[in-house]
Design an enzyme around this catalytic site. Structure first.
Site, PDB file in Angstrom:
ATOM      1  N   LYS A  83       0.859  -1.192   0.000  1.00  9.92           N
ATOM      2  CA  LYS A  83       0.000   0.000   0.000  1.00  9.92           C
ATOM      3  C   LYS A  83       0.891   1.236   0.000  1.00  9.92           C
ATOM      4  O   LYS A  83       1.786   1.369   0.846  1.00  9.92           O
ATOM      5  CB  LYS A  83      -0.849  -0.036   1.276  1.00  9.92           C
ATOM      6  CG  LYS A  83      -2.229   0.542   1.141  1.00  9.92           C
ATOM      7  CD  LYS A  83      -2.974   0.300   2.460  1.00  9.92           C
ATOM      8  CE  LYS A  83      -4.372   0.803   2.422  1.00  9.92           C
ATOM      9  NZ  LYS A  83      -4.991   0.758   3.749  1.00  9.92           N
TER      10      LYS A  83
HETATM   11  C1  E4P Z   1      -8.424   1.176   4.092  1.00 12.39           C
HETATM   12  O1  E4P Z   1      -7.584   0.786   3.340  1.00 12.39           O
HETATM   13  C2  E4P Z   1      -8.372   2.472   4.779  1.00 12.39           C
HETATM   14  O2  E4P Z   1      -7.144   2.640   5.394  1.00 12.39           O
HETATM   15  C3  E4P Z   1      -9.509   2.585   5.735  1.00 12.39           C
HETATM   16  O3  E4P Z   1     -10.682   2.104   5.106  1.00 12.39           O
HETATM   17  C4  E4P Z   1      -9.693   3.949   6.341  1.00 12.39           C
HETATM   18  O4  E4P Z   1     -10.886   3.972   7.078  1.00 12.39           O
HETATM   19  P1  E4P Z   1     -11.233   5.130   8.138  1.00 12.39           P
HETATM   20  O5  E4P Z   1     -11.492   6.383   7.384  1.00 12.39           O
HETATM   21  O6  E4P Z   1     -12.462   4.621   8.830  1.00 12.39           O
HETATM   22  O7  E4P Z   1     -10.042   5.230   9.038  1.00 12.39           O
END
Ligand code: E4P
Length: 217
Positions: A83
């Site tokens: 990522k």
């Molecule tokens: C996923 O890859 C993201 O990091 C995540 O969905 C972020 O979610 P949040 O906005 O609830 O922290």
């Protein structure tokens, strides 16, 4: 639509994997902090639970350091998706990694133009954050619809991974738009199974069955 779970909690992942409905896992530095475990160790464990893509995020900001971290991450297992953030250096890293056959999830996407850049950089997944958009008064799902349209216009193979999902309504809307993947916290995935009419109907069926005095088998 593929279902990923957004957590680094291995007990939750194991439990949901047993449903046979889990296609992958996403983590981020905040979720790793919440899990309170060694990053590489927990990611390795997750990769052994779910055969689908497991996103593990780099924390470096420059391309060279991102590549060094990605080298460590991609050695963990074949199902790692590295990522990277949606920055110039993140997209340079994305291009290099996907050219080498490594899956890449480009995260922190907040505009259709950013998603276009991620697709042009060869991203396997792009992660637009719907909940965080909603939080600041912009309808996050409009972004998903825009990205779907743009990707379809040019047949980009990058998968739209709807992230920052906060409720079953997000899942419903993402599926209607034709998003490829959604990632949600375990509690939201569990909510998808629930409907009060299912519970009431089951209760009534079982009460009537009891009255027949019969057994199956
Ligand atoms: C996923 O890859 C993201 O990091 C995540 O969905 C972020 O979610 P949040 O906005 O609830 O922290």
């Amino acid at each position: 639509m593929k279902f990923f779970v957004d957590t680094a909690d291995t007990a939750e992942i194991r439990d949901l994997a047993e449903t046979g409905l889990l296609d992958g896992v996403t983590t981020n530095p905040s979720l790793v902090h919440k899990a309170g475990r060694d990053f590489l160790e927990v990611v390795k464990e997750i990769c052994g639970i779910v055969p689908g893509p497991v996103s593990a995020e780099v924390v470096a900001l420059d391309h060279e350091s991102m590549m060094r971290e990605a080298e460590v991450l991609r050695k963990i297992a074949d199902n790692i998706a590295v990522k990277v953030p949606l920055t110039v250096d993140g997209l340079k890293t994305c291009r290099k990694l996907t050219a080498d056959g490594t899956m890449v999830n480009v995260t922190l996407c907040f505009s259709a133009n950013q998603a276009l850049l991620a697709a042009k950089a060869g991203a396997t997944f792009v992660s637009p954050f719907v909940g965080r958009h909603d939080d600041v008064g912009y309808p996050g799902m409009e972004l998903i619809a825009d990205i779907r349209l743009i990707y379809d216009n040019y047949d980009f193979p990058t998968e739209i991974l709807v992230a920052s999902v906060r409720s079953p309504i997000h899942v419903h809307d993402a599926a209607k738009i034709g998003a490829d993947v959604m990632t949600a916290p375990p509690a939201v995935i569990r909510q998808l199974f629930k409907h009060p009419l299912t519970d009431n109907g089951l209760k009534a069926f079982l009460a009537d069955w009891e009255k027949t005095g019969q057994k199956i088998g």
